[in-house]
Design a protein around this motif. Structure first.
Motif, mmCIF file in Angstrom:
data_model
loop_
_atom_site.group_PDB
_atom_site.id
_atom_site.type_symbol
_atom_site.label_atom_id
_atom_site.label_comp_id
_atom_site.label_asym_id
_atom_site.label_seq_id
_atom_site.Cartn_x
_atom_site.Cartn_y
_atom_site.Cartn_z
ATOM 1 N N LEU A 166 0.843 -1.195 0.000
ATOM 2 C CA LEU A 166 0.000 0.000 0.000
ATOM 3 C C LEU A 166 0.876 1.242 0.000
ATOM 4 O O LEU A 166 0.626 2.214 -0.710
ATOM 5 C CB LEU A 166 -0.877 -0.019 1.251
ATOM 6 N N HIS A 167 1.913 1.173 0.809
ATOM 7 C CA HIS A 167 2.839 2.281 0.955
ATOM 8 C C HIS A 167 3.517 2.610 -0.374
ATOM 9 O O HIS A 167 3.683 3.765 -0.738
ATOM 10 C CB HIS A 167 3.889 1.908 2.012
ATOM 11 N N VAL A 168 3.902 1.584 -1.090
ATOM 12 C CA VAL A 168 4.527 1.781 -2.400
ATOM 13 C C VAL A 168 3.478 2.234 -3.418
ATOM 14 O O VAL A 168 3.715 3.147 -4.212
ATOM 15 C CB VAL A 168 5.207 0.484 -2.884
ATOM 16 N N GLY A 169 2.317 1.617 -3.353
ATOM 17 C CA GLY A 169 1.288 1.858 -4.343
ATOM 18 C C GLY A 169 0.712 3.255 -4.330
ATOM 19 O O GLY A 169 0.225 3.739 -5.352
ATOM 20 N N ARG A 170 0.802 3.933 -3.199
ATOM 21 C CA ARG A 170 0.225 5.269 -3.155
ATOM 22 C C ARG A 170 0.971 6.225 -4.059
ATOM 23 O O ARG A 170 0.512 7.335 -4.322
ATOM 24 C CB ARG A 170 0.172 5.803 -1.734
ATOM 25 N N HIS A 171 2.124 5.833 -4.553
ATOM 26 C CA HIS A 171 2.870 6.699 -5.456
ATOM 27 C C HIS A 171 2.473 6.489 -6.914
ATOM 28 O O HIS A 171 3.030 7.120 -7.800
ATOM 29 C CB HIS A 171 4.374 6.453 -5.297
ATOM 30 N N ALA A 172 1.520 5.588 -7.132
ATOM 31 C CA ALA A 172 1.165 5.222 -8.503
ATOM 32 C C ALA A 172 0.640 6.405 -9.305
ATOM 33 O O ALA A 172 0.702 6.410 -10.522
ATOM 34 C CB ALA A 172 0.144 4.087 -8.502
ATOM 35 N N THR A 173 0.124 7.399 -8.632
ATOM 36 C CA THR A 173 -0.425 8.549 -9.355
ATOM 37 C C THR A 173 0.487 9.764 -9.273
ATOM 38 O O THR A 173 0.101 10.873 -9.610
ATOM 39 C CB THR A 173 -1.809 8.943 -8.802
ATOM 40 N N ASP A 174 1.722 9.538 -8.836
ATOM 41 C CA ASP A 174 2.658 10.649 -8.657
ATOM 42 C C ASP A 174 3.167 11.217 -9.969
ATOM 43 O O ASP A 174 3.588 12.355 -10.028
ATOM 44 C CB ASP A 174 3.882 10.185 -7.841
#
Lengths: 254, 254
Positions: A66-74
């Motif tokens: 989840l922590h990594v995935g939150r950057h998917a829209t960066d």
DNA sequence: TACAGCGTGCCGTATAACGGCACAAGCCCT
DNA sequence: AGGGCTTGTGCCGTTATACGGCACGCTGTA
């Protein structure tokens, strides 16, 4: 690098089947138990999974993903740009607003703002949306080149409800209408009680990179409301598109 | 399995620094360029990252991690149990409701329902919450054994705003009050304009496994509202705790 | 024009992963 | 109570595989 591929596959497999033990997982992956065991220990060391503590040992994923995935829209600051627009949409309609990004041939939910009214379904972020049976999916598909559409159709149009479009010709016609008016719609085609209206966000290359939607219970989606929502998502998507373009210009000077 | 550890580390590093190129990433990780290059190609093959298409090549994470991460609350069906309770909380208060899980010494945001009112900050799921400067963090810490508290204090209490508790004695006192009344509070201790009230969800072992909170702009957090919200989160957390216990009993017969 | 940085790919060596195997513990069905 | 089966865990010799130095072509800059 077969090793890493196996480890990542183990992680995915484990996420879906958790909580699960070594033997079961090894069977599911068709790999030797000892190899999977070693992989699990390694994934634990890296902090991506953890044993539940029960005996026999069962494994579950941590929030690392989840922590990594939150950057998917960066990438282009999509999240920062889209959220204010989404919030305005939600304020004006008091309905659930979704932001989905396109990824290969998939459309993935990445952000959401909920209505204040009671809802039946709260979709988890990271959910893959049915491309031909969701407003966001159809909005993206309609903005794609025809070859992409045909490629998707060739994969088969799965039926979810009795309003799901499973006929290729009907889908093409629907996409044509979507292109005309700028927004896509969904009348309980995935879940009977969920309807929606969506519009695609266009990236620098002229291709759809994301989509924004208003989701309502089918009972509230009247024939009068639909075009009103359509105009709203259309404008919202346009605003995000142009803001993205500006951010990109500033970002890399070209 | 050094290989896998490096690959996962590359993924995390990349997520934070994206979009980034091989050379930069190799420098950041202190590894040879060719090794990192191989890792990147492998991660791409596995579908966890993708090149932006620009030249020179820049890499970004895909939504794969999000897809895996959404299962982080699956373990005991926490998400399914907590969401209805969260929604009732939000309906009763029309304020933002957060669900965080404890993970080692961290407290991580995993689900949220937003107020319908305009908000300044929308936290991304997967965010680590400051343990001593968030209501959720303090709720969890207060339910922990004293040794865990001391271990956390020993790591140092970082200051975020001028109300942040940075004194160990004051934190211990605050945790004691939290235990008495059953809910924790946060008065702009992380961000000056965000205040909250939270209560811990207790697992089968008697230890805190999660926490639920009501988050409001500091301006709306009056002295009258605080205990009202406190009672609400307290009841909500209790309901989730007992429901979890029941789910566990049914789940494994013990 | 020279140079420094980039992304990419090759290849010989040495290391580290593979997976068969064994073992103790727990469960279930006699 | 007991026996058979499955489970999780760990060892260890072999071999395949990852490592990383190196070289290449390219781009943007001095």
């Amino acid at each position: 690098m077969q090793n890493v591929l196996n480890a990542l596959r183990a992680l995915e497999e484990l996420a879906v089947r958790q909580p699960i033990g070594v033997a079961d997982l090894a069977r599911a992956m068709g790999l030797p138990k000892s190899s999977v065991q070693r992989t699990l220990v390694t994934l634990k060391e890296a902090g991506w999974i953890r044993p539940t503590g029960s005996v026999p040992t069962r494994w579950v994923v941590t929030t690392k993903a989840l922590h990594v995935g939150r950057h998917a829209t960066d990438e282009l600051g999509l999240r920062d740009i889209a959220l204010p627009v989404m919030e305005e949409l939600r304020r004006r309609t008091d309905e659930t607003v979704h932001l989905a990004v396109r990824e290969g041939s998939k459309v993935v939910l990445v952000e959401r703002l909920e209505t204040s009214q009671p809802v039946r379904i709260i979709l988890p972020l990271g959910q893959n949306l049915a491309v031909h049976a969701s407003a966001n999916g159809k909005a993206v598909l309609a903005a794609d080149p025809q070859e992409a559409v045909e490629r998707y159709i060739a994969e088969g149009l799965r039926e979810f409800t009795d309003t799901t479009i499973t006929d290729a010709a009907r889908l093409r016609a629907e996409l044509a209408r979507t292109r005309e008016r700028g927004w896509a719609t969904n009348s309980g085609e995935w879940r009977a009680d969920v309807s929606a209206v969506a519009s695609a966000v266009i990236g620098e290359a002229g291709l759809p990179v994301a989509s924004i939607s208003i989701n309502v219970p089918t009972s509230r989606m009247t024939d009068e409301a639909r075009p009103v929502y359509g105009a709203l998502v259309n404008e919202a998507a346009k605003r995000i598109s142009t803001a993205l373009g500006r951010a990109h210009e500033e970002g890399d000077g070209g």
